[in-house]
Design a protein around this motif. Structure first.
Motif, PDB file in Angstrom:
ATOM      1  N   GLU A 119      43.746 -14.329  78.123  1.00  0.00           N
ATOM      2  CA  GLU A 119      43.195 -13.218  77.453  1.00  0.00           C
ATOM      3  C   GLU A 119      42.786 -13.524  76.162  1.00  0.00           C
ATOM      4  O   GLU A 119      43.537 -14.281  75.688  1.00  0.00           O
ATOM      5  CB  GLU A 119      44.268 -11.964  77.567  1.00  0.00           C
ATOM      6  N   SER A 120      42.042 -12.861  75.660  1.00  0.00           N
ATOM      7  CA  SER A 120      41.726 -13.150  74.285  1.00  0.00           C
ATOM      8  C   SER A 120      40.853 -11.974  73.702  1.00  0.00           C
ATOM      9  O   SER A 120      40.752 -10.744  74.262  1.00  0.00           O
ATOM     10  CB  SER A 120      40.543 -14.201  74.002  1.00  0.00           C
ATOM     11  N   GLY A 121      40.934 -11.576  72.335  1.00  0.00           N
ATOM     12  CA  GLY A 121      40.163 -10.414  71.658  1.00  0.00           C
ATOM     13  C   GLY A 121      41.100  -9.442  70.825  1.00  0.00           C
ATOM     14  O   GLY A 121      40.595  -8.652  70.243  1.00  0.00           O
ATOM     15  N   GLY A 122      42.567  -9.754  71.106  1.00  0.00           N
ATOM     16  CA  GLY A 122      43.399  -9.074  70.261  1.00  0.00           C
ATOM     17  C   GLY A 122      43.401  -9.041  68.762  1.00  0.00           C
ATOM     18  O   GLY A 122      42.725 -10.164  68.308  1.00  0.00           O
ATOM     19  N   GLY A 123      44.158  -8.113  67.960  1.00  0.00           N
ATOM     20  CA  GLY A 123      44.258  -8.465  66.787  1.00  0.00           C
ATOM     21  C   GLY A 123      44.470  -7.202  66.126  1.00  0.00           C
ATOM     22  O   GLY A 123      44.913  -6.198  66.540  1.00  0.00           O
ATOM     23  N   LEU A 124      44.278  -7.019  64.566  1.00  0.00           N
ATOM     24  CA  LEU A 124      44.800  -6.248  64.032  1.00  0.00           C
ATOM     25  C   LEU A 124      43.568  -5.514  63.585  1.00  0.00           C
ATOM     26  O   LEU A 124      42.688  -6.068  63.282  1.00  0.00           O
ATOM     27  CB  LEU A 124      45.294  -6.511  62.705  1.00  0.00           C
ATOM     28  N   VAL A 125      43.604  -4.117  63.645  1.00  0.00           N
ATOM     29  CA  VAL A 125      42.488  -3.395  63.556  1.00  0.00           C
ATOM     30  C   VAL A 125      42.803  -1.864  62.706  1.00  0.00           C
ATOM     31  O   VAL A 125      43.995  -1.342  62.990  1.00  0.00           O
ATOM     32  CB  VAL A 125      41.621  -3.133  64.405  1.00  0.00           C
ATOM     33  N   GLN A 126      42.087  -1.419  61.852  1.00  0.00           N
ATOM     34  CA  GLN A 126      42.290  -0.067  61.354  1.00  0.00           C
ATOM     35  C   GLN A 126      41.893   1.109  62.316  1.00  0.00           C
ATOM     36  O   GLN A 126      41.067   0.879  62.952  1.00  0.00           O
ATOM     37  CB  GLN A 126      41.562  -0.035  60.044  1.00  0.00           C
ATOM     38  N   PRO A 127      42.568   2.294  62.215  1.00  0.00           N
ATOM     39  CA  PRO A 127      42.284   3.155  62.904  1.00  0.00           C
ATOM     40  C   PRO A 127      40.882   3.632  62.675  1.00  0.00           C
ATOM     41  O   PRO A 127      40.316   3.617  61.807  1.00  0.00           O
ATOM     42  CB  PRO A 127      43.242   4.518  62.341  1.00  0.00           C
ATOM     43  N   GLY A 128      40.285   3.858  64.140  1.00  0.00           N
ATOM     44  CA  GLY A 128      38.640   4.186  64.259  1.00  0.00           C
ATOM     45  C   GLY A 128      38.080   2.796  64.348  1.00  0.00           C
ATOM     46  O   GLY A 128      36.689   3.095  64.794  1.00  0.00           O
ATOM     47  N   GLY A 129      38.510   1.714  64.601  1.00  0.00           N
ATOM     48  CA  GLY A 129      37.909   0.623  64.710  1.00  0.00           C
ATOM     49  C   GLY A 129      37.690   0.197  66.186  1.00  0.00           C
ATOM     50  O   GLY A 129      38.153   0.943  66.979  1.00  0.00           O
ATOM     51  N   SER A 130      37.308  -1.019  66.398  1.00  0.00           N
ATOM     52  CA  SER A 130      37.100  -1.546  67.757  1.00  0.00           C
ATOM     53  C   SER A 130      37.642  -2.814  67.965  1.00  0.00           C
ATOM     54  O   SER A 130      37.482  -3.514  67.046  1.00  0.00           O
ATOM     55  CB  SER A 130      35.263  -1.225  68.135  1.00  0.00           C
ATOM     56  N   LEU A 131      37.644  -2.977  69.141  1.00  0.00           N
ATOM     57  CA  LEU A 131      37.981  -4.489  69.768  1.00  0.00           C
ATOM     58  C   LEU A 131      37.437  -4.505  70.970  1.00  0.00           C
ATOM     59  O   LEU A 131      37.392  -3.562  71.845  1.00  0.00           O
ATOM     60  CB  LEU A 131      39.631  -4.661  69.759  1.00  0.00           C
ATOM     61  N   ARG A 132      37.192  -5.858  71.315  1.00  0.00           N
ATOM     62  CA  ARG A 132      36.762  -6.129  72.806  1.00  0.00           C
ATOM     63  C   ARG A 132      37.701  -7.288  73.329  1.00  0.00           C
ATOM     64  O   ARG A 132      37.803  -8.350  72.766  1.00  0.00           O
ATOM     65  CB  ARG A 132      35.390  -6.729  72.836  1.00  0.00           C
ATOM     66  N   THR A 169      48.758   0.856  69.984  1.00  0.00           N
ATOM     67  CA  THR A 169      49.184  -0.481  69.713  1.00  0.00           C
ATOM     68  C   THR A 169      50.068  -0.768  70.752  1.00  0.00           C
ATOM     69  O   THR A 169      50.848   0.124  71.176  1.00  0.00           O
ATOM     70  CB  THR A 169      49.957  -0.178  68.242  1.00  0.00           C
ATOM     71  N   ALA A 170      49.805  -1.969  71.347  1.00  0.00           N
ATOM     72  CA  ALA A 170      50.669  -2.318  72.262  1.00  0.00           C
ATOM     73  C   ALA A 170      50.275  -4.007  72.669  1.00  0.00           C
ATOM     74  O   ALA A 170      49.173  -4.338  71.902  1.00  0.00           O
ATOM     75  CB  ALA A 170      50.400  -1.762  73.379  1.00  0.00           C
ATOM     76  N   VAL A 171      50.949  -4.260  73.626  1.00  0.00           N
ATOM     77  CA  VAL A 171      50.645  -5.681  74.158  1.00  0.00           C
ATOM     78  C   VAL A 171      49.739  -5.319  75.480  1.00  0.00           C
ATOM     79  O   VAL A 171      50.195  -4.785  76.399  1.00  0.00           O
ATOM     80  CB  VAL A 171      51.895  -6.645  74.565  1.00  0.00           C
ATOM     81  N   TYR A 172      48.560  -5.754  75.475  1.00  0.00           N
ATOM     82  CA  TYR A 172      47.562  -5.544  76.515  1.00  0.00           C
ATOM     83  C   TYR A 172      47.538  -6.843  77.475  1.00  0.00           C
ATOM     84  O   TYR A 172      47.615  -8.011  76.933  1.00  0.00           O
ATOM     85  CB  TYR A 172      46.313  -5.410  75.749  1.00  0.00           C
ATOM     86  N   TYR A 173      47.946  -6.551  78.627  1.00  0.00           N
ATOM     87  CA  TYR A 173      47.981  -7.433  79.882  1.00  0.00           C
ATOM     88  C   TYR A 173      46.783  -7.403  80.900  1.00  0.00           C
ATOM     89  O   TYR A 173      46.545  -6.190  81.030  1.00  0.00           O
ATOM     90  CB  TYR A 173      49.272  -7.294  80.501  1.00  0.00           C
ATOM     91  N   CYS A 174      46.296  -8.607  81.132  1.00  0.00           N
ATOM     92  CA  CYS A 174      45.269  -8.600  82.103  1.00  0.00           C
ATOM     93  C   CYS A 174      45.888  -8.766  83.361  1.00  0.00           C
ATOM     94  O   CYS A 174      46.701  -9.258  83.587  1.00  0.00           O
ATOM     95  CB  CYS A 174      44.462  -9.743  81.844  1.00  0.00           C
ATOM     96  N   ASN A 175      45.333  -8.042  84.373  1.00  0.00           N
ATOM     97  CA  ASN A 175      45.843  -7.956  85.723  1.00  0.00           C
ATOM     98  C   ASN A 175      44.634  -8.201  86.691  1.00  0.00           C
ATOM     99  O   ASN A 175      43.689  -7.781  86.667  1.00  0.00           O
ATOM    100  CB  ASN A 175      46.484  -6.505  86.323  1.00  0.00           C
ATOM    101  N   ALA A 176      45.064  -8.941  87.844  1.00  0.00           N
ATOM    102  CA  ALA A 176      43.973  -9.179  88.807  1.00  0.00           C
ATOM    103  C   ALA A 176      44.700  -9.375  90.043  1.00  0.00           C
ATOM    104  O   ALA A 176      45.744  -9.935  90.346  1.00  0.00           O
ATOM    105  CB  ALA A 176      43.317 -10.855  88.550  1.00  0.00           C
ATOM    106  N   LEU A 177      43.760  -8.709  91.064  1.00  0.00           N
ATOM    107  CA  LEU A 177      44.235  -9.061  92.512  1.00  0.00           C
ATOM    108  C   LEU A 177      43.443  -9.914  93.311  1.00  0.00           C
ATOM    109  O   LEU A 177      42.260  -9.766  93.288  1.00  0.00           O
ATOM    110  CB  LEU A 177      44.177  -7.506  93.173  1.00  0.00           C
TER     111      LEU A 177
END
Length: 124
Positions: free
Chosen positions: A6-19, A90-98
């Motif tokens: 996984e990649s792409g996480g980080g700190l962002v202000q409200p209203g911002g975007s992340l991929r 705000t959370a830890v985002y986990y990728c999941n795959a079957l």
């Protein structure tokens, strides 16, 4: 034998975007579905969005209209575009795959795999 990076996480202000990106690698015969879950401290891990190989998607109500899940089959990669982010995202985002893997004697086995997680923090 299957890894999710996984990649792409980080700190962002409200209203911002992340991929967020998640690339699957290893002994993969096929990927049946991929998705994103998130977990905040002291809370359960909940589905954010998922996508099947046919392209059908499923979103939690919390992300509908703001989040978009997509995939690049050639790269075994799934993306989560997150727009209009809120502090409650705000959370830890986990990728999941079957994943289907080919074992000895041609036995096909499906198993769920999890990434290590990427931190998303939405704060002003």
């Amino acid at each position: 034998q299957v890894q999710l990076a996984e990649s792409g996480g980080g700190l962002v202000q409200p209203g911002g975007s992340l991929r967020l990106s998640c690339a699957a690698s290893g002994s993969i015969f096929s990927i049946n579905a991929m998705g994103w879950y998130r977990q905040a401290p002291g809370k359960q891990r909940d589905l954010v969005a998922a996508i099947a190989v046919g392209g059908s998607t499923n979103y939690a109500d919390s992300g509908k209209g703001r989040f978009t899940i997509s995939e690049d089959n050639a790269k075994n990669t799934v993306y989560l575009q997150m727009n209009s982010l809120k502090p409650e995202d705000t959370a830890v985002y986990y990728c999941n795959a079957l994943v289907t893997t080919a074992q000895a004697m041609g036995i096909m086995t499906q198993h769920e795999y999890w990434g290590q997680g990427t931190q998303v923090t939405v704060s002003s």
